[in-house]
Motif scaffolding. Structure first.
Motif, PDB file in Angstrom:
ATOM      1  N   PRO A  19       0.795  -1.230   0.000  1.00 52.07           N
ATOM      2  CA  PRO A  19       0.000   0.000   0.000  1.00 52.07           C
ATOM      3  C   PRO A  19       0.833   1.289   0.000  1.00 52.07           C
ATOM      4  CG  PRO A  19       0.156  -0.895   2.229  1.00 52.07           C
ATOM      5  CD  PRO A  19       0.903  -1.838   1.344  1.00 52.07           C
ATOM      6  N   VAL A  20       2.175   1.213   0.241  1.00 50.39           N
ATOM      7  CA  VAL A  20       2.914   2.476   0.422  1.00 50.39           C
ATOM      8  C   VAL A  20       4.149   2.574  -0.479  1.00 50.39           C
ATOM      9  CG1 VAL A  20       2.094   2.870   2.797  1.00 50.39           C
ATOM     10  CG2 VAL A  20       4.213   1.573   2.438  1.00 50.39           C
ATOM     11  N   ALA A  58       6.895   5.541   0.734  1.00 50.49           N
ATOM     12  CA  ALA A  58       7.088   5.690   2.195  1.00 50.49           C
ATOM     13  C   ALA A  58       8.476   5.266   2.645  1.00 50.49           C
ATOM     14  CB  ALA A  58       6.039   4.876   2.942  1.00 50.49           C
ATOM     15  N   ALA A  60      12.218   2.869   2.678  1.00 49.45           N
ATOM     16  CA  ALA A  60      12.688   1.485   2.701  1.00 49.45           C
ATOM     17  C   ALA A  60      11.598   0.591   3.298  1.00 49.45           C
ATOM     18  CB  ALA A  60      13.952   1.398   3.541  1.00 49.45           C
ATOM     19  N   ASP A  61      11.654  -0.687   2.943  1.00 50.19           N
ATOM     20  CA  ASP A  61      10.717  -1.647   3.526  1.00 50.19           C
ATOM     21  C   ASP A  61      11.249  -2.024   4.911  1.00 50.19           C
ATOM     22  OD1 ASP A  61       9.260  -3.809   4.337  1.00 50.19           O
ATOM     23  OD2 ASP A  61       9.118  -4.685   2.330  1.00 50.19           O
ATOM     24  N   ILE A  62      10.567  -1.516   5.927  1.00 53.62           N
ATOM     25  CA  ILE A  62      11.071  -1.664   7.300  1.00 53.62           C
ATOM     26  C   ILE A  62      11.136  -3.141   7.713  1.00 53.62           C
ATOM     27  CG2 ILE A  62      10.718  -0.930   9.703  1.00 53.62           C
ATOM     28  CD1 ILE A  62       9.153   1.486   8.594  1.00 53.62           C
ATOM     29  N   GLY A  99      13.526   6.722   2.600  1.00 52.35           N
ATOM     30  CA  GLY A  99      14.163   6.342   1.350  1.00 52.35           C
ATOM     31  C   GLY A  99      13.416   6.892   0.144  1.00 52.35           C
ATOM     32  N   GLU A 102      14.783  10.146  -0.317  1.00 56.57           N
ATOM     33  CA  GLU A 102      16.178  10.008  -0.769  1.00 56.57           C
ATOM     34  C   GLU A 102      16.233   9.721  -2.276  1.00 56.57           C
ATOM     35  OE1 GLU A 102      17.021   7.249   2.525  1.00 56.57           O
ATOM     36  OE2 GLU A 102      18.806   8.468   2.889  1.00 56.57           O
ATOM     37  N   PRO A 121      11.692  10.567   8.224  1.00 58.05           N
ATOM     38  CA  PRO A 121      11.265  10.178   9.586  1.00 58.05           C
ATOM     39  C   PRO A 121      12.101   9.058  10.204  1.00 58.05           C
ATOM     40  CG  PRO A 121       9.837   9.157   7.964  1.00 58.05           C
ATOM     41  CD  PRO A 121      10.855   9.937   7.184  1.00 58.05           C
ATOM     42  N   GLU A 122      13.243   8.714   9.594  1.00 63.54           N
ATOM     43  CA  GLU A 122      14.021   7.558  10.077  1.00 63.54           C
ATOM     44  C   GLU A 122      14.314   7.619  11.567  1.00 63.54           C
ATOM     45  OE1 GLU A 122      14.442   9.055   7.206  1.00 63.54           O
ATOM     46  OE2 GLU A 122      15.079   7.651   5.641  1.00 63.54           O
ATOM     47  N   PRO A 129      18.651   8.492   7.900  1.00 61.75           N
ATOM     48  CA  PRO A 129      18.507   8.262   6.472  1.00 61.75           C
ATOM     49  C   PRO A 129      19.809   7.637   5.959  1.00 61.75           C
ATOM     50  CG  PRO A 129      17.825  10.490   7.081  1.00 61.75           C
ATOM     51  CD  PRO A 129      18.500   9.905   8.270  1.00 61.75           C
ATOM     52  N   GLY A 130      19.697   6.457   5.368  1.00 64.11           N
ATOM     53  CA  GLY A 130      20.923   5.713   5.059  1.00 64.11           C
ATOM     54  C   GLY A 130      21.203   5.595   3.578  1.00 64.11           C
ATOM     55  N   PHE A 265       6.273   0.465  15.968  1.00 63.08           N
ATOM     56  CA  PHE A 265       5.674   0.933  14.699  1.00 63.08           C
ATOM     57  C   PHE A 265       4.663  -0.100  14.183  1.00 63.08           C
ATOM     58  CE2 PHE A 265       5.544   0.894  10.049  1.00 63.08           C
ATOM     59  CZ  PHE A 265       5.312   2.227   9.732  1.00 63.08           C
ATOM     60  N   PHE A 266       5.083  -1.341  14.122  1.00 58.70           N
ATOM     61  CA  PHE A 266       4.176  -2.375  13.607  1.00 58.70           C
ATOM     62  C   PHE A 266       3.105  -2.743  14.643  1.00 58.70           C
ATOM     63  CE2 PHE A 266       7.818  -3.138  10.684  1.00 58.70           C
ATOM     64  CZ  PHE A 266       7.137  -2.843   9.514  1.00 58.70           C
ATOM     65  N   ARG A 269       0.109  -0.574  14.361  1.00 56.61           N
ATOM     66  CA  ARG A 269      -0.741  -0.906  13.220  1.00 56.61           C
ATOM     67  C   ARG A 269      -1.489  -2.215  13.435  1.00 56.61           C
ATOM     68  NH1 ARG A 269       2.815   2.780  12.367  1.00 56.61           N
ATOM     69  NH2 ARG A 269       2.297   4.393  10.845  1.00 56.61           N
ATOM     70  N   LYS A 273      -6.217  -4.127  14.314  1.00 57.46           N
ATOM     71  CA  LYS A 273      -6.863  -5.302  13.700  1.00 57.46           C
ATOM     72  C   LYS A 273      -7.503  -6.172  14.780  1.00 57.46           C
ATOM     73  CE  LYS A 273      -3.741  -4.990   9.858  1.00 57.46           C
ATOM     74  NZ  LYS A 273      -2.417  -4.473  10.033  1.00 57.46           N
TER      75      LYS A 273
HETATM   76  C1  3H9 Z   1      14.116   4.220   5.412  1.00 63.35           C
HETATM   77  O1  3H9 Z   1      13.586   4.686   4.452  1.00 63.35           O
HETATM   78  C2  3H9 Z   1      15.583   3.947   5.505  1.00 63.35           C
HETATM   79  C3  3H9 Z   1      16.413   4.609   4.422  1.00 63.35           C
HETATM   80  O2  3H9 Z   1      16.754   5.908   4.796  1.00 63.35           O
HETATM   81  C4  3H9 Z   1      17.702   3.898   4.208  1.00 63.35           C
HETATM   82  C5  3H9 Z   1      17.670   2.500   3.751  1.00 63.35           C
HETATM   83  C6  3H9 Z   1      19.022   1.968   3.429  1.00 63.35           C
HETATM   84  N1  3H9 Z   1       7.911  -0.438   5.265  1.00 63.35           N
HETATM   85  O3  3H9 Z   1       0.701   3.484   8.386  1.00 63.35           O
HETATM   86  P1  3H9 Z   1      -0.318   2.790   7.578  1.00 63.35           P
HETATM   87  C7  3H9 Z   1       2.849  -0.659   6.087  1.00 63.35           C
HETATM   88  S1  3H9 Z   1      13.225   3.749   6.775  1.00 63.35           S
HETATM   89  C8  3H9 Z   1       7.107  -1.503   5.383  1.00 63.35           C
HETATM   90  O4  3H9 Z   1      -1.381   2.050   8.280  1.00 63.35           O
HETATM   91  P2  3H9 Z   1      -1.271   5.312   6.615  1.00 63.35           P
HETATM   92  C9  3H9 Z   1       2.172  -0.593   7.439  1.00 63.35           C
HETATM   93  O5  3H9 Z   1       2.786  -1.454   8.354  1.00 63.35           O
HETATM   94  C10 3H9 Z   1      11.543   4.109   6.367  1.00 63.35           C
HETATM   95  N2  3H9 Z   1       5.773  -1.402   5.629  1.00 63.35           N
HETATM   96  O6  3H9 Z   1      -0.967   3.764   6.491  1.00 63.35           O
HETATM   97  C11 3H9 Z   1       0.758  -1.005   7.094  1.00 63.35           C
HETATM   98  O7  3H9 Z   1       0.742  -2.405   6.965  1.00 63.35           O
HETATM   99  P3  3H9 Z   1      -0.559  -3.242   7.364  1.00 63.35           P
HETATM  100  C12 3H9 Z   1      11.219   5.520   6.571  1.00 63.35           C
HETATM  101  C13 3H9 Z   1       5.268  -0.185   5.747  1.00 63.35           C
HETATM  102  O8  3H9 Z   1      -1.960   5.672   5.357  1.00 63.35           O
HETATM  103  C14 3H9 Z   1       0.555  -0.406   5.701  1.00 63.35           C
HETATM  104  O9  3H9 Z   1       1.870  -0.197   5.177  1.00 63.35           O
HETATM  105  N3  3H9 Z   1       9.820   5.737   6.368  1.00 63.35           N
HETATM  106  C15 3H9 Z   1       6.055   0.966   5.648  1.00 63.35           C
HETATM  107  O10 3H9 Z   1      -1.914   5.610   7.920  1.00 63.35           O
HETATM  108  C16 3H9 Z   1      -0.178   0.916   5.715  1.00 63.35           C
HETATM  109  O11 3H9 Z   1       0.479   1.800   6.616  1.00 63.35           O
HETATM  110  C17 3H9 Z   1       8.925   5.739   7.373  1.00 63.35           C
HETATM  111  O12 3H9 Z   1       9.278   5.614   8.528  1.00 63.35           O
HETATM  112  C18 3H9 Z   1       7.443   0.808   5.383  1.00 63.35           C
HETATM  113  N4  3H9 Z   1       8.274   1.860   5.243  1.00 63.35           N
HETATM  114  O13 3H9 Z   1       0.154   6.019   6.676  1.00 63.35           O
HETATM  115  C19 3H9 Z   1       7.477   5.929   6.988  1.00 63.35           C
HETATM  116  N5  3H9 Z   1       5.269   2.054   5.833  1.00 63.35           N
HETATM  117  O14 3H9 Z   1      -1.658  -2.737   6.485  1.00 63.35           O
HETATM  118  C20 3H9 Z   1       6.635   4.878   7.628  1.00 63.35           C
HETATM  119  C21 3H9 Z   1       4.025   1.584   6.028  1.00 63.35           C
HETATM  120  O15 3H9 Z   1      -0.164  -4.655   7.146  1.00 63.35           O
HETATM  121  N6  3H9 Z   1       5.254   4.895   7.189  1.00 63.35           N
HETATM  122  N7  3H9 Z   1       4.013   0.238   5.989  1.00 63.35           N
HETATM  123  O16 3H9 Z   1      -0.791  -2.916   8.805  1.00 63.35           O
HETATM  124  C22 3H9 Z   1       4.355   5.830   7.587  1.00 63.35           C
HETATM  125  O17 3H9 Z   1       4.674   6.793   8.247  1.00 63.35           O
HETATM  126  C23 3H9 Z   1       2.917   5.626   7.178  1.00 63.35           C
HETATM  127  O18 3H9 Z   1       2.765   4.278   6.854  1.00 63.35           O
HETATM  128  C24 3H9 Z   1       2.428   6.475   5.980  1.00 63.35           C
HETATM  129  C25 3H9 Z   1       1.016   5.994   5.568  1.00 63.35           C
HETATM  130  C26 3H9 Z   1       2.384   7.939   6.405  1.00 63.35           C
HETATM  131  C27 3H9 Z   1       3.342   6.313   4.785  1.00 63.35           C
END
Ligand code: 3H9
Length: 679
Positions: A19-20, A58, A60-62, A99, A102, A121-122, A129-130, A265-266, A269, A273
């Motif tokens: 979804p993201v 949104a 990287a895949d956390i 990411g 990024e 938001p890392e 942010p990596g 975080f998880f 969410r 459910k």
């Molecule tokens: C990063 O990017 C590291 C990099 O700098 C470097 C890498 C080397 N991954 O929140 P919701 C799932 S770190 C995996 O209910 P909304 C969430 O668990 C990342 N899953 O929706 C949920 O699953 P389920 C930095 C993710 O509309 C579903 O998606 N980014 C991720 O209320 C829906 O999410 C963040 O920290 C993810 N990154 O809000 C942003 N994000 O349906 C994290 C979401 O099974 N995300 N899921 O329960 C958010 O802040 C909110 O999800 C967002 C949407 C605002 C995007």
């Protein structure tokens, strides 16, 4: 995972991972390949990257962070985007986070819809942010603005991003973003790389940001690593800065704090459910809410709905109480507006949705009625019997009780299926937690409607079964009981509170008791001294409100240890024939924190909580359990369940004669499985 399309000479790469659009391996691989292919394709003049569905990306895949990286790593993809010989444009709608941003920073230009959100938001999940974010963002918008975004983790709106040079162009709206992005890209001749820029800063800036955020970032690893990485952007080449960033990232991502923050975080969410409920269950429409009781709680609860645009009828028995309640709501709104967090129009609109009345019968057209009266079963049953007579068929009838049985309250009506608990936390307009208490007869659609409504008003809902105190307050009971026993045995309120605040709690048990009121639940007979609470209350030490509780308070409510309290404790100890002894911090941890873990395990065992992580969410969002320790159940796993069981056994005699270690906790410890996978 990646959809490519040629629009004339513009190559469009679309990230598709609902979804993201998280940057899981196939998305990274697809992006990299598409960029490589575009370089050698003569038909391509320039490239647009955008996201499918609700948002750009949104990040990287956390969920991948617990395993080794599968190449290509995200920074390799971003570097390849930046290195492109053909101009690359990010077309951003919804959100570009972590990411995702990024990727956009690796792009040479950025076009965004005006209300899109851009952020890194890392830090909120304990990392930085990596994929070049700490190096490219300061180069593009300057060190101070970049630090602001990276250290707080808060996103900014695209309009603001355009002002500070993070976004080059604002699209008219989401519908036309694709076309506008392609037209904009067509006008570009050459790449323009953030990585080629250089940036300088006075080193004092870094110290200042650490000092300004000292309270917020105390005890956390990620914020200081963020600052260090941004500092590297001012002294190192892009390549060296990125190497530094990656090293810091690697150190954080496998650490205890990041694991705990990912867990919460998880957990938040999954708490939404409900096991065993069909996903497509029809919800009851909630167009109007009734609140019974205009006290602090009733007023605070109303504000949640008013702010979400839902009309509220608030009912009181006396005009004076009603006026006082409405005045308080108005005052709270005005205070928020004064801080710039609401406009005067928003305040006007919210207050315009409030109907104060003394007429109980006006609740007849409400779809949800929340009772926020005294914590007294007889009163509540009387109210629910009256509600049963007045409320329209199908209306949801909720009690805000913090302790009492929803089943008994529901038994006062002929429609127990429509009754449940909605336990808001004080201050109800601020605290995020909502315990949604499911009675034995609560209908599935009543529960599902309440959970969805909770999200709509910005709460984090957690389902609880019926028991005394539900999940959160029930876990306070062993903590408070042991904290008070420890005082008798020789500890001081300061020592016990210090153990809790150094752990990361916002306040300890006695600071909390003083804030809430030591007299809560007191029998009000000054001659009957059966507990320390009785002894304090008899002397008018009712907490902050009387400037005296477990501490003495000055006019600014600043606490100091109290000689009078020390004497009250000494006297009470003598009366009880208890011998004073040394109590170690370690004993305090076992008796006040491990006993909470034990109570949490009992709550799980009894099926009161659906899952261990729900207990964590309750404590993280309702009681200020430090997020970097996730919550009591996750923290217990980090401490080691075997150690917890052993230590509880070691102190069993002190904890109390009827104390028992939860069978589930013991089983998990013996079989070495975490509480959320209890056998
Ligand atoms: C990063 O990017 C590291 C990099 O700098 C470097 C890498 C080397 N991954 O929140 P919701 C799932 S770190 C995996 O209910 P909304 C969430 O668990 C990342 N899953 O929706 C949920 O699953 P389920 C930095 C993710 O509309 C579903 O998606 N980014 C991720 O209320 C829906 O999410 C963040 O920290 C993810 N990154 O809000 C942003 N994000 O349906 C994290 C979401 O099974 N995300 N899921 O329960 C958010 O802040 C909110 O999800 C967002 C949407 C605002 C995007």
């Amino acid at each position: 995972m990646i959809k490519n399309q040629l629009h004339g000479d513009i190559f469009e790469i679309v990230m598709v991972n609902p979804p993201v659009n998280a940057l899981a391996y196939p998305v990274r691989q697809g992006l990299l390949q598409a960029i490589i292919d575009a370089q050698t394709d003569d038909a391509v003049k320039a490239i647009v990257i955008r996201g499918d569905g609700q948002l750009f990306c949104a990040g990287a895949d956390i969920t991948e962070f617990d395993a080794p990286v599968v190449e290509p790593d995200l920074h390799v993809v971003v570097d390849a985007i930046e290195a492109s010989a053909k101009p690359v444009v990010a077309a951003i709608h919804g959100s570009a986070l972590g990411g995702g941003l990024e990727i956009a920073l690796g792009c040479h230009y950025r076009i965004a819809t005006p209300d899109a959100k851009l952020g890194l938001p890392e830090v909120l999940i304990g990392i930085l942010p990596g994929a070049g974010g700490t190096q490219r963002l300061p180069r593009l918008i300057g060190v101070e603005a970049a630090l602001d975004m990276i250290v707080s983790g808060s996103p900014i709106a695209a309009r603001r991003a355009a002002e500070i040079g993070l976004v080059d162009r604002l699209a008219s709206n989401e519908g036309s973003l694709g076309e506008e992005a392609i037209a904009f890209t067509r006008t570009l001749d050459a790449p323009r790389r953030a990585g080629d820029l250089s940036v300088e800063a006075d080193p004092a800036v870094f110290e200042k940001v650490a000092a300004d955020n000292a309270r917020k970032i105390k005890g956390l690893d990620a914020p200081s690593a963020c600052i260090e990485a941004v500092k590297a952007s001012t002294t190192m080449s892009l390549a060296d800065g990125q190497a530094k960033e990656r090293a810091l990232f690697a150190g954080l991502v496998s650490g205890e704090q990041a694991k705990a923050l990912r867990h919460i975080f998880f957990a938040e969410r999954s708490a939404a459910k409900i096991d065993g409920l069909p996903k497509d269950i029809a919800l009851r429409p909630i167009a109007k809410v009734g609140i019974l009781g205009a006290g602090t709680m009733g007023g605070g609860i109303s504000m949640n709905f008013l702010s979400a645009g839902i009309p509220v009828t608030i009912v009181e028995m006396q005009q004076e109480a009603l006026d006082r309640g409405v005045r308080l709501v108005r005052k709270n709104y005005e205070a928020t507006a004064a801080k710039g967090r609401l406009t005067t129009d928003q305040v006007k609109n919210a207050l315009g949705l409030l109907t104060p009345t003394l007429d109980f019968d006006t609740l007849a057209d409400c779809d949800l009625i929340i009772e926020a009266a005294y914590e007294n079963m007889e009163i509540k049953k009387e109210i629910f019997a009256r509600l049963d007579a007045v409320a329209k068929p199908g209306a949801i009838l909720a009690s805000n009780t913090s302790y009492l049985s929803i089943d008994e309250i529901a038994s006062a009506t002929k429609r127990p299926q429509d009754v449940l608990g909605l336990h808001f936390f004080s201050p109800a307009n601020v605290m995020k937690l909502l315990e949604v208490v499911r009675g034995a007869k609560t209908a599935p659609d009543v529960l599902a409607t309440s959970m969805q409504l909770a999200r709509k008003i910005g709460k984090v809902p957690v389902v609880s079964g019926v028991c005394y105190g539900f999940i959160g307050n029930r876990m306070l009971i062993p903590r408070q009981k042991n904290a008070e026993a420890l005082l008798l045995e020789g500890a001081t309120p300061e020592q016990i509170d210090r153990v809790h605040t150094s752990f990361g709690m916002p306040m300890g048990p006695f600071q909390m008791a003083d804030l809430a009121g030591v007299d809560i639940g007191w029998h009000r007979d000054t001659d009957r001294i059966e507990s320390l609470q009785d002894a304090l209350c008899a002397e008018g030490r009712w907490g902050q409100k009387t400037k005296a509780g477990f501490y003495d308070y000055d006019d600014k409510r600043k606490p100091t240890p109290s000689a009078a309290v020390a004497k009250i404790i000494d006297d009470f100890r003598a009366r009880k024939g208890v011998t004073k002894r040394e109590t170690s911090d370690e004993e305090i941890v076992v008796r006040t924190l491990y006993t909470m873990v034990n109570e949490g395990a009992l709550i799980l065992e009894e099926g009161i909580a659906q899952r261990a992580s729900d207990v964590d969410v309750v404590w993280a969002y309702g009681y200020g359990w430090p997020r970097h320790r996730s919550g009591p159940m996750f923290w217990a796993g980090q401490v080691g369940l075997t150690k917890i069981v052993a230590d509880l056994g070691r102190y069993a005699a002190q904890i109390g004669s009827n104390f028992a270690v939860s069978a589930l906790l013991k089983r998990c410890a013996e079989q070495r499985v975490p509480l959320d996978r209890a056998p």
